[in-house]
Design a protein around this motif. Structure first.
Motif, PDB file in Angstrom:
ATOM      1  N   VAL A   8      -4.297   4.854   0.357  1.00 36.55           N
ATOM      2  CA  VAL A   8      -4.587   2.704  -0.533  1.00 36.55           C
ATOM      3  C   VAL A   8      -5.024   2.047   0.363  1.00 36.55           C
ATOM      4  O   VAL A   8      -3.906   2.312   1.667  1.00 36.55           O
ATOM      5  CB  VAL A   8      -3.260   2.773  -1.630  1.00 36.55           C
ATOM      6  CG1 VAL A   8      -3.498   1.560  -1.640  1.00 36.55           C
ATOM      7  CG2 VAL A   8      -3.247   3.434  -2.535  1.00 36.55           C
TER       8      VAL A   8
ATOM      9  N   ILE B 153      -6.087  -1.881   1.878  1.00 38.28           N
ATOM     10  CA  ILE B 153      -6.727  -3.046   1.589  1.00 38.28           C
ATOM     11  C   ILE B 153      -6.633  -4.327   2.532  1.00 38.28           C
ATOM     12  O   ILE B 153      -5.588  -3.571   3.880  1.00 38.28           O
ATOM     13  CB  ILE B 153      -4.761  -3.591   0.767  1.00 38.28           C
ATOM     14  CG1 ILE B 153      -4.930  -3.115  -0.711  1.00 38.28           C
ATOM     15  CG2 ILE B 153      -4.876  -5.716   0.322  1.00 38.28           C
ATOM     16  CD1 ILE B 153      -3.463  -3.497  -1.051  1.00 38.28           C
TER      17      ILE B 153
ATOM     18  N   MET C 109      -9.860  -3.820  -2.153  1.00 38.06           N
ATOM     19  CA  MET C 109      -9.062  -2.436  -2.529  1.00 38.06           C
ATOM     20  C   MET C 109      -9.812  -1.054  -2.182  1.00 38.06           C
ATOM     21  O   MET C 109     -10.875  -1.127  -2.536  1.00 38.06           O
ATOM     22  CB  MET C 109      -8.459  -2.937  -4.027  1.00 38.06           C
ATOM     23  CG  MET C 109      -7.080  -3.421  -4.072  1.00 38.06           C
ATOM     24  SD  MET C 109      -6.514  -3.172  -5.533  1.00 38.06           S
ATOM     25  CE  MET C 109      -5.892  -5.277  -5.934  1.00 38.06           C
TER      26      MET C 109
ATOM     27  N   GLN D 229      -5.489  -0.904  -9.932  1.00 40.23           N
ATOM     28  CA  GLN D 229      -5.683  -2.228  -9.270  1.00 40.23           C
ATOM     29  C   GLN D 229      -4.866  -2.960  -9.763  1.00 40.23           C
ATOM     30  O   GLN D 229      -4.855  -3.767  -8.514  1.00 40.23           O
ATOM     31  CB  GLN D 229      -7.055  -2.448  -9.225  1.00 40.23           C
ATOM     32  CG  GLN D 229      -7.850  -1.769  -8.459  1.00 40.23           C
ATOM     33  CD  GLN D 229      -9.823  -1.372  -9.100  1.00 40.23           C
ATOM     34  OE1 GLN D 229      -9.389  -1.983  -9.969  1.00 40.23           O
ATOM     35  NE2 GLN D 229     -10.564  -1.312  -8.079  1.00 40.23           N
TER      36      GLN D 229
ATOM     37  N   ILE E   7      -1.056  -2.776  -8.267  1.00 39.11           N
ATOM     38  CA  ILE E   7      -1.760  -2.862  -6.766  1.00 39.11           C
ATOM     39  C   ILE E   7      -0.940  -4.945  -6.653  1.00 39.11           C
ATOM     40  O   ILE E   7      -0.727  -5.112  -5.984  1.00 39.11           O
ATOM     41  CB  ILE E   7      -2.392  -2.844  -6.148  1.00 39.11           C
ATOM     42  CG1 ILE E   7      -2.400  -1.149  -5.646  1.00 39.11           C
ATOM     43  CG2 ILE E   7      -2.718  -3.143  -4.973  1.00 39.11           C
ATOM     44  CD1 ILE E   7      -3.855  -0.758  -5.376  1.00 39.11           C
TER      45      ILE E   7
ATOM     46  N   SER F  54       1.239  -7.632  -5.089  1.00 35.24           N
ATOM     47  CA  SER F  54       1.163  -7.698  -3.831  1.00 35.24           C
ATOM     48  C   SER F  54       1.971  -9.019  -4.158  1.00 35.24           C
ATOM     49  O   SER F  54       2.564 -10.399  -3.979  1.00 35.24           O
ATOM     50  CB  SER F  54      -0.389  -8.186  -4.342  1.00 35.24           C
ATOM     51  OG  SER F  54      -1.053  -6.870  -3.605  1.00 35.24           O
TER      52      SER F  54
ATOM     53  N   VAL G  53       1.262  -1.073  -0.175  1.00 33.38           N
ATOM     54  CA  VAL G  53       0.058   0.216  -0.135  1.00 33.38           C
ATOM     55  C   VAL G  53       0.627   1.056   0.546  1.00 33.38           C
ATOM     56  O   VAL G  53       0.192   2.210  -0.345  1.00 33.38           O
ATOM     57  CB  VAL G  53      -1.487  -0.283   0.912  1.00 33.38           C
ATOM     58  CG1 VAL G  53      -1.333  -1.225   0.825  1.00 33.38           C
ATOM     59  CG2 VAL G  53      -0.368   0.117   2.713  1.00 33.38           C
TER      60      VAL G  53
END
Length: 140
Positions: free
Chosen positions: A116, A118, A100, A80, A83, A87, A53
């Motif tokens: 951000v 998560i 998210m 997205q 991210i 991840s 994040v």
């Protein structure tokens, strides 16, 4: 000299004392060790999630090219998808767009930030819980 009964002789024996003590102490010891390992795994994932994040918030706030480039095979927004890739690199598989929350105009007073967040579900020994991480970075 009086002979002792078989009951007294049996009570005085110490042959299996160590085995009984082990049977009592080992389950507690095992629970402490396994609990520590589980807690360590959760902290490792939380640290990875916080890293994701933080990197994502910074990249989105400065409008970096990495987070605004389309990712092949990803049907979500570019942010997205970025991210998700971050991840996976951190070992957090299965992060979805629904987990998210991306806010590029998060206002704090007169300043705006990119925020951000998560929420990542984790399961250990049949118990499911959620890890959550949030980061914000000032917009440039």
């Amino acid at each position: 000299m009086r002979r002792r009964s078989w009951m007294h002789r049996l009570i005085d024996r110490r042959d299996g004392a160590a085995a009984v003590e082990f049977a009592i102490v080992f389950p507690l010891f095992a629970m402490v060790i396994l609990g520590g390992l589980g807690f360590g795994m959760a902290m490792l994932n939380l640290n990875a999630l916080q890293s994701v994040v933080t990197q994502a918030a910074r990249c989105l706030a400065i409008a970096g090219s990495d987070c605004n480039t389309a990712v092949a095979g990803c049907s979500d927004t570019n942010a997205q998808c970025y991210i998700k890739v971050l991840s996976q690199k951190q070992g957090l598989s299965g992060v979805t767009a629904s987990q998210m929350n991306i806010n590029t105009a998060y206002a704090v007073g007169s300043a705006t930030f990119t925020r951000v967040q998560i929420t990542y579900p984790m399961s250990l020994a049949g118990y499911t819980f959620s890890l959550s991480a949030t980061a914000q970075f000032p917009n440039s």
